[in-house]
Design an enzyme around this catalytic site. Structure first.
Site, PDB file in Angstrom:
ATOM      1  N   HIS A 181       0.832  -1.203   0.000  1.00  0.00           N
ATOM      2  CA  HIS A 181       0.000   0.000   0.000  1.00  0.00           C
ATOM      3  C   HIS A 181       0.871   1.260   0.000  1.00  0.00           C
ATOM      4  CE1 HIS A 181      -3.188  -2.796   0.852  1.00  0.00           C
ATOM      5  NE2 HIS A 181      -4.092  -1.831   0.910  1.00  0.00           N
ATOM      6  N   HIS A 222       0.412  -4.227   9.125  1.00  0.00           N
ATOM      7  CA  HIS A 222       1.851  -4.366   8.921  1.00  0.00           C
ATOM      8  C   HIS A 222       2.565  -4.004  10.213  1.00  0.00           C
ATOM      9  CE1 HIS A 222       2.548  -5.179   4.606  1.00  0.00           C
ATOM     10  NE2 HIS A 222       1.429  -4.507   4.394  1.00  0.00           N
ATOM     11  N   ASP A 226       7.796  -2.557   8.254  1.00  0.00           N
ATOM     12  CA  ASP A 226       7.309  -2.661   6.871  1.00  0.00           C
ATOM     13  C   ASP A 226       7.047  -1.282   6.271  1.00  0.00           C
ATOM     14  OD1 ASP A 226       7.300  -5.310   7.593  1.00  0.00           O
ATOM     15  OD2 ASP A 226       5.147  -5.398   7.923  1.00  0.00           O
TER      16      ASP A 226
END
Length: 305
Positions: A181, A222, A226
């Protein structure tokens, strides 16, 4: 009033038709790059699906972001997805604004070739990273006790290739470092930062990117690492790749470069009309003998005193 609307609608339609003609020409020259970029998106999804088969749920790792940010809860996990969807659709619409807006700076085909190049480079690094080390997923459906945390062995190759879209993408596990994302969000923000024209939207884009980062961590989709790795990796990839790729033509200052075929036609047209001939363009070899210059022009020699 009706006459004004008709006149403006006619102008808009002509603008759209003209832009479609231009973009079709660019698409004919660059379709292979777009197709390769879209194919790599599928390969990335396939890799993320594959790592889910080897994912092993376990206790959530200690994380500084989880300590600092309160957990949103499973019922509010849609917030980060909503923000990401708005970012994606806004950027998509912006790339097509040359079809309707009078002032335009980009070509839709060329900007997506560039964006896909950034995405593919980042996703290639991402696939290497999450296959190198599998971390226990922090998301709710990836935790111990969830039926979705582990996938049963596939019954056929077709089952793997179909990647169970979109459910397999939404409920994936194991593809953690680094956030996909954030790859898309940062690539979109960086692209608009360079080719966009509204200063307020550029600032808003960075604010939304920071907000998106916090929402991803608060939603426990996450780990903080990350998101952090995504921030510096994507920025570095875009920085270096942007220098290697050919610069996009600026529509506000120059016209789209002509192909060699069109340029030859224009030069022939100028020659036939007797104008636009560059006298320095005649570079035929000449030899000087006894003060006289001999010039070979279709086998005829001319003497110049």
């Amino acid at each position: 009033m009706t006459l004004y609307i008709r006149r403006e609608a006619s102008k808009l339609w002509k603008r759209v038709c003209s832009e479609i003609t231009t973009e079709i020409g660019l698409l004919a020259e660059n379709w292979n790059y777009l197709l390769a970029g879209l194919l790599c998106q599928y390969i990335h999804g396939l890799a993320a699906r594959g790592v889910h088969y080897i994912h092993r749920p376990g206790p959530t790792l200690q994380d500084l972001g989880y300590i600092l940010l309160p957990e949103l809860g499973q019922d509010k996990s849609y917030i980060s997805e909503t923000v990401f969807t708005c970012v994606f659709l806004s950027f998509l619409l912006w790339t097509f604004h040359p079809f309707i807006m009078k002032s335009k700076k980009i070509y839709t085909v060329l900007i997506w070739c560039r964006v896909l190049a950034f995405l593919v480079a980042c996703q290639f690094l991402r696939v290497i990273t999450f296959y190198a080390t599998q971390l226990p997923g922090p998301n709710y459906h990836c935790r111990e006790g969830s039926e979705l945390a582990r996938l049963p062995r596939p019954h056929s190759v077709v089952e793997v290739l179909l990647i169970n879209f979109p459910r397999g993408v939404i409920y994936g596990c194991g593809d953690l470092i680094f956030s996909s994302h954030m790859i898309f969000t940062l690539v979109f923000v960086l692209t608009y930062q360079k080719y966009g024209s509204k200063r307020f939207i550029k600032l808003l884009g960075w604010v939304i990117a920071i907000l998106q980062s916090l929402l991803i961590i608060a939603s426990r989709k996450h780990y903080t690492v990350d998101v952090v790795v995504a921030w510096y990796t994507v920025n570095l990839v875009v920085f270096f790749l942007d220098k290697k790729l050919p610069e996009l033509p600026d529509r506000t200052t120059v016209l789209l470069p002509m192909s060699s075929k069109d340029r030859t036609k224009e030069e022939n047209h100028k020659l036939l009309n007797g104008n636009g001939v560059d006298p320095t363009a005649d570079r035929r070899p000449r030899a000087q003998v006894n003060g006289k210059i001999y010039e070979d022009s279709n086998g005829v020699h001319t003497d110049n005193a």
